[in-house]
Design a protein around this motif. Sequence first.
Motif, mmCIF file in Angstrom:
data_model
loop_
_atom_site.group_PDB
_atom_site.id
_atom_site.type_symbol
_atom_site.label_atom_id
_atom_site.label_comp_id
_atom_site.label_asym_id
_atom_site.label_seq_id
_atom_site.Cartn_x
_atom_site.Cartn_y
_atom_site.Cartn_z
ATOM 1 N N ILE A 1 36.484 36.333 33.666
ATOM 2 C CA ILE A 1 37.050 35.087 33.158
ATOM 3 C C ILE A 1 37.351 35.258 31.676
ATOM 4 C CG2 ILE A 1 36.611 32.651 32.741
ATOM 5 C CD1 ILE A 1 34.732 32.745 35.172
ATOM 6 N N LYS A 2 38.598 35.065 31.309
ATOM 7 C CA LYS A 2 39.005 35.184 29.915
ATOM 8 C C LYS A 2 39.154 33.787 29.330
ATOM 9 C CE LYS A 2 41.303 39.522 30.739
ATOM 10 N NZ LYS A 2 42.541 40.261 30.770
ATOM 11 N N ARG A 3 38.497 33.575 28.228
ATOM 12 C CA ARG A 3 38.551 32.266 27.581
ATOM 13 C C ARG A 3 39.444 32.355 26.358
ATOM 14 N NH1 ARG A 3 34.294 29.083 29.661
ATOM 15 N NH2 ARG A 3 32.827 30.360 30.825
#
Length: 56
Positions: A50-52
Amino acid sequence: MKSVFRYLLIFALLVGALSAYSYGNQTGVFLFVLLGFVLEAGFWFGLFPIKRRNQR
């Protein structure tokens, strides 16, 4: 070095999931099927982290 360790961990999760599914299916123990599901989820979340975004 970090990416090599990551790929080895992802490969180990996949092999573990397949082994747990196989053993659970062969013996009929549902706990191993659940373990395979957890390991497979770890595989998919490890493969696509998951890239924030940075919110300012």
